[in-house]
Design a protein around this motif. Sequence first.
Motif, PDB file in Angstrom:
ATOM      1  N   SER A 138      10.861  13.658   1.476  1.00 15.28           N
ATOM      2  CA  SER A 138      11.535  12.438   1.042  1.00 15.28           C
ATOM      3  C   SER A 138      10.479  11.505   0.456  1.00 15.28           C
ATOM      4  N   VAL A 139      10.663  11.118  -0.803  1.00 10.53           N
ATOM      5  CA  VAL A 139       9.732  10.226  -1.494  1.00 10.53           C
ATOM      6  C   VAL A 139      10.523   9.062  -2.060  1.00 10.53           C
ATOM      7  N   GLN A 140      10.085   7.840  -1.737  1.00 11.68           N
ATOM      8  CA  GLN A 140      10.783   6.652  -2.216  1.00 11.68           C
ATOM      9  C   GLN A 140       9.788   5.758  -2.965  1.00 11.68           C
ATOM     10  N   ILE A 141      10.112   5.431  -4.214  1.00 10.86           N
ATOM     11  CA  ILE A 141       9.321   4.503  -5.020  1.00 10.86           C
ATOM     12  C   ILE A 141      10.049   3.166  -4.970  1.00 10.86           C
ATOM     13  N   ALA A 142       9.383   2.122  -4.478  1.00  9.83           N
ATOM     14  CA  ALA A 142      10.101   0.889  -4.168  1.00  9.83           C
ATOM     15  C   ALA A 142       9.175  -0.313  -4.234  1.00  9.83           C
ATOM     16  N   THR A 143       9.783  -1.490  -4.253  1.00 12.00           N
ATOM     17  CA  THR A 143       9.020  -2.739  -4.179  1.00 12.00           C
ATOM     18  C   THR A 143       9.092  -3.365  -2.797  1.00 12.00           C
ATOM     19  N   LYS A 144      10.212  -3.139  -2.072  1.00 13.89           N
ATOM     20  CA  LYS A 144      10.397  -3.693  -0.734  1.00 13.89           C
ATOM     21  C   LYS A 144      10.958  -2.631   0.205  1.00 13.89           C
ATOM     22  N   LEU A 145      10.832  -2.907   1.485  1.00 12.59           N
ATOM     23  CA  LEU A 145      11.356  -2.018   2.513  1.00 12.59           C
ATOM     24  C   LEU A 145      12.871  -2.092   2.544  1.00 12.59           C
ATOM     25  N   ASN A 146      13.538  -0.936   2.606  1.00 13.35           N
ATOM     26  CA  ASN A 146      14.982  -0.925   2.815  1.00 13.35           C
ATOM     27  C   ASN A 146      15.370   0.190   3.775  1.00 13.35           C
ATOM     28  N   ARG A 147      16.641   0.266   4.087  1.00 12.17           N
ATOM     29  CA  ARG A 147      17.091   1.154   5.162  1.00 12.17           C
ATOM     30  C   ARG A 147      16.821   2.629   4.858  1.00 12.17           C
ATOM     31  N   ASN A 148      16.894   3.023   3.599  1.00 11.19           N
ATOM     32  CA  ASN A 148      16.645   4.418   3.266  1.00 11.19           C
ATOM     33  C   ASN A 148      15.256   4.862   3.729  1.00 11.19           C
TER      34      ASN A 148
ATOM     35  N   HIS B 279       0.841  -1.200   0.000  1.00 10.06           N
ATOM     36  CA  HIS B 279       0.000   0.000   0.000  1.00 10.06           C
ATOM     37  C   HIS B 279       0.882   1.259   0.000  1.00 10.06           C
ATOM     38  N   PRO B 280       0.408   2.351  -0.583  1.00 10.18           N
ATOM     39  CA  PRO B 280       1.108   3.621  -0.406  1.00 10.18           C
ATOM     40  C   PRO B 280       1.073   4.020   1.071  1.00 10.18           C
TER      41      PRO B 280
ATOM     42  N   GLY C  77      12.014  12.378   6.099  1.00 10.49           N
ATOM     43  CA  GLY C  77      12.124  13.826   6.116  1.00 10.49           C
ATOM     44  C   GLY C  77      10.925  14.405   6.847  1.00 10.49           C
ATOM     45  N   ARG C  78      10.775  15.729   6.751  1.00 11.44           N
ATOM     46  CA  ARG C  78       9.624  16.348   7.418  1.00 11.44           C
ATOM     47  C   ARG C  78       8.316  15.778   6.868  1.00 11.44           C
ATOM     48  N   VAL C  79       8.244  15.641   5.553  1.00 12.76           N
ATOM     49  CA  VAL C  79       7.123  14.971   4.895  1.00 12.76           C
ATOM     50  C   VAL C  79       7.715  13.795   4.119  1.00 12.76           C
ATOM     51  N   THR C  80       7.147  12.607   4.319  1.00 14.93           N
ATOM     52  CA  THR C  80       7.727  11.405   3.722  1.00 14.93           C
ATOM     53  C   THR C  80       6.632  10.481   3.207  1.00 14.93           C
ATOM     54  N   TYR C  81       6.827   9.997   1.984  1.00 18.18           N
ATOM     55  CA  TYR C  81       5.915   9.021   1.397  1.00 18.18           C
ATOM     56  C   TYR C  81       6.721   7.848   0.840  1.00 18.18           C
ATOM     57  N   LEU C  82       6.173   6.661   1.042  1.00 13.22           N
ATOM     58  CA  LEU C  82       6.750   5.425   0.517  1.00 13.22           C
ATOM     59  C   LEU C  82       5.735   4.847  -0.465  1.00 13.22           C
ATOM     60  N   LEU C  83       6.104   4.820  -1.736  1.00 14.10           N
ATOM     61  CA  LEU C  83       5.171   4.478  -2.809  1.00 14.10           C
ATOM     62  C   LEU C  83       5.530   3.124  -3.413  1.00 14.10           C
ATOM     63  N   PRO C  84       4.688   2.110  -3.243  1.00 12.96           N
ATOM     64  CA  PRO C  84       5.011   0.768  -3.736  1.00 12.96           C
ATOM     65  C   PRO C  84       4.674   0.621  -5.219  1.00 12.96           C
ATOM     66  N   CYS C  85       5.568   0.016  -5.969  1.00 12.99           N
ATOM     67  CA  CYS C  85       5.354  -0.112  -7.412  1.00 12.99           C
ATOM     68  C   CYS C  85       5.353  -1.573  -7.843  1.00 12.99           C
ATOM     69  N   LEU C  86       4.825  -1.787  -9.030  1.00 10.57           N
ATOM     70  CA  LEU C  86       4.901  -3.107  -9.641  1.00 10.57           C
ATOM     71  C   LEU C  86       6.357  -3.484  -9.908  1.00 10.57           C
TER      72      LEU C  86
ATOM     73  N   ALA D 275      -1.060   3.797   6.190  1.00  9.62           N
ATOM     74  CA  ALA D 275      -1.588   3.705   4.839  1.00  9.62           C
ATOM     75  C   ALA D 275      -2.270   5.006   4.442  1.00  9.62           C
ATOM     76  N   CYS D 276      -2.184   5.329   3.160  1.00 13.34           N
ATOM     77  CA  CYS D 276      -2.859   6.507   2.631  1.00 13.34           C
ATOM     78  C   CYS D 276      -3.329   6.181   1.220  1.00 13.34           C
ATOM     79  N   SER D 277      -4.086   7.062   0.625  1.00 12.72           N
ATOM     80  CA  SER D 277      -4.536   6.859  -0.750  1.00 12.72           C
ATOM     81  C   SER D 277      -3.476   7.393  -1.711  1.00 12.72           C
ATOM     82  N   TRP D 278      -3.519   6.914  -2.936  1.00 15.12           N
ATOM     83  CA  TRP D 278      -2.605   7.426  -3.956  1.00 15.12           C
ATOM     84  C   TRP D 278      -2.868   8.908  -4.209  1.00 15.12           C
TER      85      TRP D 278
END
Length: 762
Positions: free
Chosen positions: A491-501, A117-118, A506-515, A130-133
């Motif tokens: 800080s925005v990270q587009i990723a498939t799995k969790l990693n240390r980064n 999920h995003p 950051g002050r505002v941070t989103y983790l965006l899961p991709c295919l 969790a949040c919406s796209w």
Amino acid sequence: MAKQEADNPQIKPYWGPAGGWGSVNSLADILPRERVNPEVARELVRQNKPDGFMCVSCAWAKPKDHHPFEFCEEGGKATAWELTTLRTTPEFFQKHTLAELREWKDYDLEQQGRLTHPLRYDAATDKYVACSWDEAFDAIAAELKPLDPKSVVFYASGRASLEASYMYALMARMYGSQNLPDSSNMCHESTSVGLKEAIGVPVGTTQLVDFELCDAIFFFGQNVGSNSPRMLHDLRDCRKRGVEIITFNPLKERGLERFTDPQNPIEMATLGETRISTQYHQVKAGGDIAAMMGIAKFVIQWDDEAAARGDKRVLDTGFLDQHTQGAEEFIEAVRRTEWADIERESGLKKKAIEAAATVYARSDAVLGIYGMGLTQHVKGVENVRMLVNLLLLRGNIGKPGAGPTPVRGHSNVQGQRTVGITEKTELAPIDKYRELYHFEPPAEKGLNTVEACHGVIDGSVKAFIGLGGNFLRAVPETAAMEEAWPRLELSVQIATKLNRNHLFPGRVTYLLPCLGRIEEDRQASGPQAVSMEDSTSCIHGSRGKAAPASPHLLSEPAIVGALARRLLPANPHVDWDAWVADYSLVRDAIERTYPEYFKDFNQRLFQPGGFWKGNKAAGRVWETKSKKAEFLVPSDLSAAGFEDAPGRFRLMTLRSNDQFNTTIYGYHDRFRGVKGTRDVLFMHKADMAEQGLAEGQIVALEGDAQDGKLRRREGLIVTPYDIPRGCLGAYYPECNVLIAVDHHAEESFVPAAKSVPVRIVA
């Protein structure tokens, strides 16, 4: 899934070959750990095949006439890693704060499985929620709009497709940022700079067919057994027809010694092996310039003697006269160089260098294969230029079976540069952007990886968007970078799995899961295909068919397109929605932007073996300042960039057999005999004795950059190993903490991770 620990460290020699049953067993071990379903068998059969998918790990070339199984041990692990049935859901993050997760090891983080999920970082609870796209895209755009675009970094890892990369680079420049560093900055930028200066192109000149036409291969600083094992098939075929392979590498790497082909039933049944290297020279870390200078010295001496006798020349004088600039100055510099200096800096004896030079002098077509053992030094660009010097002496560029062959890492890292992921204005299609999209692109040079690190540390970088990768783990100066990262506005990270980064918000941070690339990517016009470029400049299509890990995932092009629509003013010349609906339209745009490379792109997408984008230097057309191939007199015989001193060692950071880049698949480095740990320090027995250290003793390393900053890595197990005296080996990325951000290659800014000045603290 429960958090796992490395345990019961075992370090003992491994005597088996590369490939063989060891490779089969290693792959069989990862499948149950990833809890893959039967779908993985179908996908492995499709891997690196026409109308299949391109491997998500290395960028080695894909043959037209493929093997029944066109994947290696490392590629199979990468596929199992992506197709795991393990999942990192929002419920996982409700159980763990980021502070807690920062205590976990890299393997344990990624082993939780695919993101579903995003996610938005909630500072009040120190957790992802969790949040919406729509929420994510709206918030990211709102944060970016007030910022100075020059303070925003758009990083790309080497896995993103040509389509996603083209869209990403265009979005960044339409926003106003030229800050487009990528993983090339950390590995082969020395190639891009050195080859461009010397022969006018930033990439190698060879193709797979050249392996069928060469009569010698000179190998420098590349561990084929762990980093690009499919190349072993090409090397094996060369050896079967008598090609000599001369290897220069500080460590004895098993893939360059012996190989058993897992697809050969007779070899597997009889435990048969092919000897790969006919000569193996354990050059000192940073000593390659000296070794190549020694080969050149013999070749020039023998040419002088042949000229005096009136015999056939050893140098290709016709080629040198017609096609090169600076040969005379280089030859005179070689003649002046003393053998005592060559032996000291290379760590090799004159007789050993003579044996290599003998092969070079009698061979008509020589491939010069190399990896980061040349590029990741302070004099990394000069390393590359010196290899070009050596090849030019006998006309070994621009003829069949010959030429520089850099082995790239990530599967599309070379292709990303082709379609605009670069911080360098001169490499970006600025004029085409103006013509096609009617905007004024930024003209100033952007930030490379090292400069981006400086910007994060000093606060001038305000936002970071990561299209894949594990930037914080891959870069040098780990401690300072992790301390500074939370000061980012976004800080925005587009990723498939969790990693240390992802654990440093950051002050505002989103983790965006991709295919993932292996998964079916279905858009409005139907299932989509993407493309990438291999190490030999061939373009391949890739089609995912596996079921997506979650219905909440978006593709990388869809994420880029959705963000671009919210971030940028409307532009009638860019229809982001149409591009996301049909990736063939993105390929049409790539073709319009780069007509020389991508003619009939969509029609040729799934051509077996890929289609070659062309290479002018391969045709002996030199787009250099002089319009000729240019020699360079190296400034130093050592590429290390620092002086040796009592107690100071040259540290080489290494990959294990159970990892690809920062992705750790497990704790087994089979070829080096290490199991159950990554906390290992490889060291020569004589150096151990001199330092008063015993096998198994626990020590620390401290950086010796002479800049007044303490950089320390604790808990390393002293392990005797066949390594040149004065050199140490330890695993990447754990030892990046020891690399000063300013310890990098001159000109290219590649972190000099293959010769880091350190001291041992017992």
